[in-house]
Design an enzyme around this catalytic site. Structure first.
Site, PDB file in Angstrom:
ATOM      1  N   ASP A  82     -15.256  -2.992  -1.573  1.00 37.41           N
ATOM      2  CA  ASP A  82     -14.875  -2.656  -0.198  1.00 37.41           C
ATOM      3  C   ASP A  82     -16.159  -2.362   0.558  1.00 37.41           C
ATOM      4  O   ASP A  82     -16.869  -1.407   0.231  1.00 37.41           O
ATOM      5  CB  ASP A  82     -13.954  -1.435  -0.183  1.00 37.41           C
ATOM      6  CG  ASP A  82     -12.739  -1.618  -1.083  1.00 37.41           C
ATOM      7  OD1 ASP A  82     -12.286  -2.764  -1.235  1.00 37.41           O
ATOM      8  OD2 ASP A  82     -12.252  -0.620  -1.640  1.00 37.41           O
ATOM      9  N   ASP A 104       0.850  -1.191   0.000  1.00 40.88           N
ATOM     10  CA  ASP A 104       0.000   0.000   0.000  1.00 40.88           C
ATOM     11  C   ASP A 104       0.884   1.238   0.000  1.00 40.88           C
ATOM     12  O   ASP A 104       1.766   1.376   0.860  1.00 40.88           O
ATOM     13  CB  ASP A 104      -0.909   0.011   1.227  1.00 40.88           C
ATOM     14  CG  ASP A 104      -2.034  -1.018   1.126  1.00 40.88           C
ATOM     15  OD1 ASP A 104      -2.027  -1.813   0.164  1.00 40.88           O
ATOM     16  OD2 ASP A 104      -2.908  -1.029   2.012  1.00 40.88           O
TER      17      ASP A 104
END
Length: 242
Positions: free
Chosen positions: A131, A10
C-alpha cells in the site's frame, strides 16, 4: 496468466463498508451481512473474493473473525484475506479455516522473515500487500508511511515464492478517479511476482485500462461495484480475452 477481477469486502465492526483513502471515519456502510454480499459476488460470476479486516489492520490482530468465517461458509470461490495478520499463528489459523490466500502487508515491511517463512510453509498461498502513498509503503492500516519504496519492497521477495502482490495507491482508493496504472505497471514490470492493481476503479473504462496495460494480472473492485457504476457481467466480459 488469467486476468482476475476481485470484488472487495472490507469489514469494519462486522459490517461491509468502503473507505475513502483509508480513512476509518470516512466509511460508507453497504450492509450488515458480509456473507450475503459474498454470495452476491459469487453468484454474479466472480472467481475470487478479496476480504480485508479493517479493524484488524489498525489493531494488528483479527477483529472481524466472525464475519470472515461466515463469508467462508457462504461461498465456494477462493477468498484472499488481509488486515491484521502479523504472525505465523494467524497465517496458519486462517489457512486452516479455509482462506485460500493470506495477504501480509505491514508484516512485509516490519517482519519480512514472516513472509519468507509463510511462503515456505504454505507455497502459493501467501500474497504481499503493498500500500503506497506517493510511491512509499504505508503500514499499520495506512496510519504510518515508511521510507521503503514500493519497488524496493517487491524486490525483497523476488525469489521467495510470493503468490501475488496487491498494489494499492492510497491516494486513489475509494475516489473513483481511476487506478494508478502507470505506477502499478512499473511495479509489475520490475518483478516476476504477479501484480494485482487496487484503488481508484470508478467505471468499466478503468478496468479496461488496467487490462489493456498488460503484465498486471488483476484488479480489485470496491466502491464502483457497490454503487452500481460497474456492471459485473460487463466487467467480466471485458476481461475475458486472456
Amino acid at each position: 496468466m488469467r486476468f482476475t477481477l476481485y470484488p472487495a469486502i472490507d469489514l469494519k465492526d462486522g459490517q461491509c463498508v468502503r473507505l475513502r483513502r483509508g480513512e476509518m471515519e470516512d466509511a460508507t456502510i453497504y450492509g450488515n451481512d458480509p456473507a450475503v454480499r459474498a454470495r452476491q459476488w459469487q453468484d454474479a460470476g466472480f472467481a475470487w473474493l478479496h476480504v480485508v479486516d479493517l479493524n484488524g489492520a489498525f489493531a494488528g490482530r483479527s477483529e472481524n473473525a466472525e464475519a470472515i468465517t461466515a463469508i467462508l461458509g457462504a461461498v465456494s470461490v477462493p477468498v484472499q484475506l488481509g488486515g491484521g495478520i502479523r504472525d505465523m499463528a494467524a497465517v496458519e489459523r486462517w489457512i486452516e479455516a479455509g482462506i485460500s490466500r493470506v495477504i501480509l502487508g505491514s508484516a512485509a515491511v516490519k517482519t519480512p522473515q514472516l513472509v519468507k517463512d509463510a511462503c515456505r510453509a504454505f507455497p502459493g498461498r501467501i500474497a504481499v500487500g503493498i500500500d503506497a502513498r506517493d510511491g512509499f509503503v504505508a503500514t499499520e492500516g495506512w496510519a504510518e508511511t515508511s521510507s521503503v519504496a514500493a519497488v524496493e519492497l517487491a524486490a525483497r521477495f523476488e525469489d521467495e515464492g510470493v503468490a501475488a502482490i496487491i498494489y494499492t495507491d492510497i491516494g486513489r482508493d475509494g475516489m473513483l478517479t481511476g487506478p494508478n496504472v502507470e505506477q502499478t505497471l512499473a511495479l509489475a514490470r520490475a518483478t516476476t511476482i504477479p501484480v494485482i492493481a487496487s484503488g481508484g476503479v470508478g467505471d468499466l473504462s478503468h478496468i479496461v485500462d488496467v487490462y489493456d496495460a498488460g503484465t498486471i494480472t488483476g484488479v480489485i473492485l470496491g466502491r464502483a461495484l457497490y454503487d452500481g457504476r460497474v456492471d459485473p457481467a460487463a466487467a467480466l466480459q471485458a476481461v475475458s480475452l486472456r
